[in-house]
Design a protein around this motif. Structure first.
Motif, PDB file in Angstrom:
ATOM      1  N   CYS A 295       0.734  -0.898  -0.083  1.00  0.00           N
ATOM      2  CA  CYS A 295      -0.448  -0.164  -0.586  1.00  0.00           C
ATOM      3  C   CYS A 295       0.938   0.790   0.002  1.00  0.00           C
TER       4      CYS A 295
ATOM      5  N   CYS B  16      -0.100   3.708   3.328  1.00  0.00           N
ATOM      6  CA  CYS B  16      -0.025   3.577   5.087  1.00  0.00           C
ATOM      7  C   CYS B  16       0.658   2.243   4.575  1.00  0.00           C
TER       8      CYS B  16
ATOM      9  N   CYS C 102      -4.666   0.124  -0.107  1.00  0.00           N
ATOM     10  CA  CYS C 102      -5.236  -0.890   0.120  1.00  0.00           C
ATOM     11  C   CYS C 102      -6.843  -0.524   0.361  1.00  0.00           C
TER      12      CYS C 102
ATOM     13  N   CYS D 202      -7.597   2.035   2.670  1.00  0.00           N
ATOM     14  CA  CYS D 202      -7.364   3.242   3.513  1.00  0.00           C
ATOM     15  C   CYS D 202      -7.846   4.199   1.769  1.00  0.00           C
TER      16      CYS D 202
HETATM   17 ZN   LIG Z   1      -3.220   1.480   3.049  1.00  0.00          ZN
END
Ligand SMILES: [Zn+2]
Ligand SMILES: [Zn+2]
Length: 125
Positions: free
Chosen positions: A78, A81, A118, A121
């Motif tokens: 990701c 994050c 992801c 997120c």
């Molecule tokens: Zn993420």
């Protein structure tokens, strides 16, 4: 194996997160208050050489470590994050073998990274 080295192996073996050396340090430190980040770096380098863990190197980010699957495998990363997971997709796992068959190469290593955002997120925007 020293208790401290074992602690690093345990931290990595119990985490799906692909921790950085800094994160490993944070988790080992409560049990080994006298350990240092430099020691953790040395330990992961050693464990990598021993084949106990796998290192995922990044140009602009700190390296991350996988103690659950210490061999080449696909990763899903990701961009927001920085979470890294191992996608469980059989077709991807078969890819190295297919490449070997089609090209005649004896594959020693491979790197298969997917970069994206992801689901958690995506919800957070
Ligand atoms: Zn993420
Ligand atoms: Zn992994």
């Amino acid at each position: 194996m020293t208790p401290q080295r074992l602690a690093v192996v345990k931290v990595l073996a119990n985490s799906e997160e692909h921790l950085s050396a800094e994160k490993i340090y944070e988790r080992v430190k409560p049990h080994f208050p006298f350990t240092s980040l430099a020691t953790i770096y040395k330990t992961v380098t050693l464990l990598k050489k021993m084949g106990e863990i796998m290192e995922l190197g990044f140009v602009d980010d700190s390296n991350r470590y996988d103690g659950i699957r210490p061999y080449p495998h696909p990763h899903l990363i990701c961009l927001k994050c920085k979470k890294i997971i191992d996608p469980d997709i059989p077709a991807l796992s078969e890819l190295p073998q297919e490449v070997a068959q089609k090209t005649g190469y004896r594959i020693m290593n491979h790197r298969l990274d997917f970069f994206g955002i992801c689901p958690s997120c995506q919800k957070r925007k």
